[in-house]
Structures are given as structure tokens and as C-alpha cells.
Design an enzyme around this catalytic site. Structure first.
Site, PDB file in Angstrom:
ATOM      1  N   SER A 122      97.146  14.943  13.700  1.00 44.33           N
ATOM      2  CA  SER A 122      96.166  15.131  12.629  1.00 44.33           C
ATOM      3  C   SER A 122      95.663  13.806  12.093  1.00 44.33           C
ATOM      4  O   SER A 122      94.597  13.754  11.488  1.00 44.33           O
ATOM      5  CB  SER A 122      96.756  15.982  11.505  1.00 44.33           C
ATOM      6  OG  SER A 122      97.983  15.498  11.092  1.00 44.33           O
ATOM      7  N   HIS A 143      92.850  19.465  17.650  1.00 46.51           N
ATOM      8  CA  HIS A 143      93.460  19.480  16.323  1.00 46.51           C
ATOM      9  C   HIS A 143      93.269  20.844  15.662  1.00 46.51           C
ATOM     10  O   HIS A 143      92.169  21.195  15.230  1.00 46.51           O
ATOM     11  CB  HIS A 143      92.861  18.361  15.453  1.00 46.51           C
ATOM     12  CG  HIS A 143      93.476  18.296  14.112  1.00 46.51           C
ATOM     13  ND1 HIS A 143      92.772  18.032  12.956  1.00 46.51           N
ATOM     14  CD2 HIS A 143      94.766  18.486  13.715  1.00 46.51           C
ATOM     15  CE1 HIS A 143      93.595  18.049  11.928  1.00 46.51           C
ATOM     16  NE2 HIS A 143      94.802  18.329  12.359  1.00 46.51           N
ATOM     17  N   GLU A 155      89.353  21.096  16.076  1.00 48.51           N
ATOM     18  CA  GLU A 155      88.547  19.904  16.337  1.00 48.51           C
ATOM     19  C   GLU A 155      88.887  19.419  17.748  1.00 48.51           C
ATOM     20  O   GLU A 155      90.057  19.139  18.047  1.00 48.51           O
ATOM     21  CB  GLU A 155      88.864  18.804  15.316  1.00 48.51           C
ATOM     22  CG  GLU A 155      88.427  19.152  13.909  1.00 48.51           C
ATOM     23  CD  GLU A 155      88.921  18.148  12.855  1.00 48.51           C
ATOM     24  OE1 GLU A 155      88.239  17.991  11.843  1.00 48.51           O
ATOM     25  OE2 GLU A 155      89.994  17.530  13.030  1.00 48.51           O
ATOM     26  N   ASN A 193      90.182  16.160   7.940  1.00 50.63           N
ATOM     27  CA  ASN A 193      91.155  15.377   7.171  1.00 50.63           C
ATOM     28  C   ASN A 193      90.533  14.139   6.526  1.00 50.63           C
ATOM     29  O   ASN A 193      91.003  13.676   5.486  1.00 50.63           O
ATOM     30  CB  ASN A 193      92.346  14.982   8.044  1.00 50.63           C
ATOM     31  CG  ASN A 193      93.342  16.127   8.148  1.00 50.63           C
ATOM     32  OD1 ASN A 193      93.275  17.087   7.381  1.00 50.63           O
ATOM     33  ND2 ASN A 193      94.266  16.037   9.090  1.00 50.63           N
TER      34      ASN A 193
END
Ligand code: CAA
Length: 286
Positions: A122, A143, A155, A193
Site C-alpha cells: 500500500s 493494490h 489500483e 492513499n
């Protein structure tokens, strides 16, 4: 590079994320092998997946025979050699660059050269992880979001040397798993993120600044901003340790003060208050 048709998927690490990914893989019809470091951890992951599939059967979202067939596609192992005939291996182990490099080096010796190697990292760099192998063109990021079986996004991360074929193969797997994959490049925090980590850190700082309780902060963000779950509940779900690590990794790379983990959660991490998984974080769990 020519990527084979993806039929068999390997998942390394069957914690909350890895078990969720393995669940998605078997539900999508892939033969799946999951690797844990002990038979006991493998059994626990199998039971967790069986539990969530059974809940779907109970709620009539899945037929009993589909559930049985899906579980029949799941194999757990403690041996990396079981990945020898996989077309895609997804790594979901601890967020530690050294551990991931070591794993990818080992995988390169076992997994056949045309198979795709993906990391569910991540906050680490996929390009740096890919440097462990002599064929970095087959390494991509996949991800998933926590809880993986429920969150629609994945992702698909193109690292510096990823081939278009490997990226598209991972994208296709995401689609077949019923996800809404997006393509992005290997930048710190990728897309979500990069935005979510500083935002959650702001939320945690507000706890002290506004002298608001975790319950009231969660109410504020669900009732006032439409979040599906409040920030304290979310960080407890993700894991305080995972969130602190992701914050540190982003801060190290981008040096934006909002990315640095607030002292309050660093202390919680150091004290073993890790959220749901340890039974205590912002909230207490049974
Ligand atoms: N795995 C598989 N199935 C699960 C599960 C899991 N971990 N957790 C729950 N389920 C199943 C259960 O069977 C559950 O039904 P039962 O309770 O009847 O058994 C079913 O899913 C539905 O669960 P909920 O009723 O709790 O579902 P909900 O409608 O309340 O939605 C949610 C839950 C999707 C998690 C929603 O609250 C949400 O979207 N929360 C935000 C989560 C989020 O933002 N995640 C991103 C975190 S950041 C991240 O992951 C990035 C990173 O790199 C750290």
C-alpha cells in the site's frame, strides 16, 4: 513479454488482505493456492474464507454448490514451490521492503518466467520491489482495499519497468474478480492513499485539537461528510500499525507534514493497541 492466460493464482500471505484476495480469486473461478508460514495460519485463513462464503449462502447471495465449488478451488500450503505452475502470484505479506525483496528473489527461482508477479503493497515502491528480480517487466502492483472482498477498487500499478502485457493481465484479473480496477503509475501512496492517509492523520489530530471523542469524530464524519465509516473505526479496521507504517513511508518520500503519523497513534502502535486485530484500538473489540 507474453503473459499466459491467467488460470491459476498464488497468494503469498493469508492475513486479512491475502485471505480476502484469495476469496476473490476462488469466487472468480481461479484455481488458487495460498501460502502461509504455518499450517495453523493456513487453516485459519481457510476457515475465515469459508465463514464469509457461508454468510453469502445464508443471505442467499450465493448458491450452496457454488460455495462448495469455490472452496474446492482453494489450496493452502506452507511451501513456495506450490507456486511453480501459477500464472499470477500476488504478494500480501508484511509491509517490509527487506521481507518483500527476499520473497520476490525466492519467487523468481520458482515461478515460471512468463508468469506475472504482483504486490499488494500500500505504501512501498513497486519499482523498488521489482528490483529484486532479473525480470522486472513482469512485476506490477495490485493494490486492494480493506476489506478486499467488499471494496470495489483495485489500483493496478505500473512500475518503472512493468510491461504493458503484465499491467493488462492484472487489470483483467481485477475485472474478472468483479472489481473496478484503475491504472496508475508507481508514485508514493498511488491514488487513494496519497489522499486518504493525510486526511486520516488530520482526523486523528482533530481528536486532540477539538477535544472530541472518537465516537463523536466518527459521527461527525459519517453524519456530516457522508463517510461510510468514521475515521477511528476505519483506522482500527486497517490496523494502527499498518496506518502508521503507511504514513511514515509517505512522509519519508514526500515530506508533507500532514503525512507524518500523529504522536497519538505512534504511541498506540508502540503499546500494541493495533485496532480490531489486537482487540483494542480507538475502540475495544470482543
Ligand atoms: N471479508 C469478507 N467478507 C466480509 C468482511 C471481510 N473482511 N467483512 C464483512 N464481510 C461480509 C460479511 O459477511 C458481512 O455480512 P454479515 O455481517 O451479515 O456477516 C457483509 O460483508 C457486509 O458487511 P457489512 O454489513 O459490515 O457491510 P457494510 O454495508 O456496512 O459495508 C464496508 C462495510 C464496505 C466496509 C463499508 O463500511 C465501507 O465502505 N467502509 C470504508 C472502508 C474503507 O474505506 N476501506 C479502505 C481502507 S484504506 C485501505 O485499505 C488502503 C490501505 O492500503 C491501508
Amino acid at each position: 513479454m507474453t503473459v499466459p492466460e491467467i488460470r491459476r493464482i498464488g497468494v503469498v500471505g493469508l492475513g486479512a488482505m491475502g485471505a480476502g484476495i484469495a476469496q476473490l480469486a476462488i469466487e472468480a473461478g481461479y484455481e488458487t493456492v495460498g501460502r502461509e508460514i504455518s499450517e495453523d495460519l493456513g487453516r485459519r485463513a481457510h476457515d475465515r474464507i469459508a465463514h464469509f462464503l457461508q454468510r453469502k449462502v445464508d443471505k442467499e447471495r450465493m448458491a450452496a454448490d457454488e460455495c462448495e465449488a469455490a472452496l474446492g478451488r482453494l489450496e493452502t500450503t506452507t511451501e513456495l514451490e506450490a507456486f511453480a505452475d501459477c500464472d499470477l502470484v500476488i504478494e500480501a505479506i508484511v509491509e517490509d521492503l527487506g521481507a518483500k525483496l527476499e520473497l520476490f528473489r525466492a519467487l523468481e527461482q520458482i515461478v515460471r518466467p512468463e508468469a506475472v508477479l504482483a504486490t499488494n503493497t500500500s505504501a512501498l515502491s513497486v519499482t523498488e520491489i521489482a528490483a529484486a528480480v532479473s525480470t522486472p517487466e513482469r512485476v506490477v502492483g495490485m493494490h486492494f482495499f480493506n476489506p478486499a472482498p467488499l471494496m470495489p477498487l483495485v489500483e493496478i500499478v505500473r512500475a518503472e519497468l512493468s510491461s504493458a502485457e503484465a499491467v493488462e493481465a492484472a487489470f483483467g484479473v481485477g475485472e474478472r474478480m468483479g472489481k473496478r480496477p484503475i491504472r496508475c503509475h508507481d508514485t508514493p501512496g498511488f491514488v487513494v492513499n496519497r489522499v486518504l492517509i493525510p486526511l486520516l492523520n488530520d482526523c486523528i489530530r482533530v481528536l486532540d485539537e477539538a477535544r472530541v471523542s472518537p465516537e463523536d469524530l466518527d459521527t461527525a464524519m459519517t453524519a456530516g461528510a457522508g463517510w461510510p465509516m468514521g475515521p477511528c473505526t476505519l483506522v482500527d479496521l486497517v490496523g494502527i500499525d499498518v496506518h502508521v507504517h503507511a504514513s511514515e513511508a509517505l512522509y519519508e518520500k514526500l515530506r508533507e507534514p500532514r503525512m507524518a503519523p500523529p504522536a497519538r497513534i505512534v504511541a498506540m502502535r508502540n503499546a500494541g493497541l493495533l485496532g480490531r486485530k489486537s482487540g483494542r484500538g480507538f475502540y475495544a473489540y470482543d
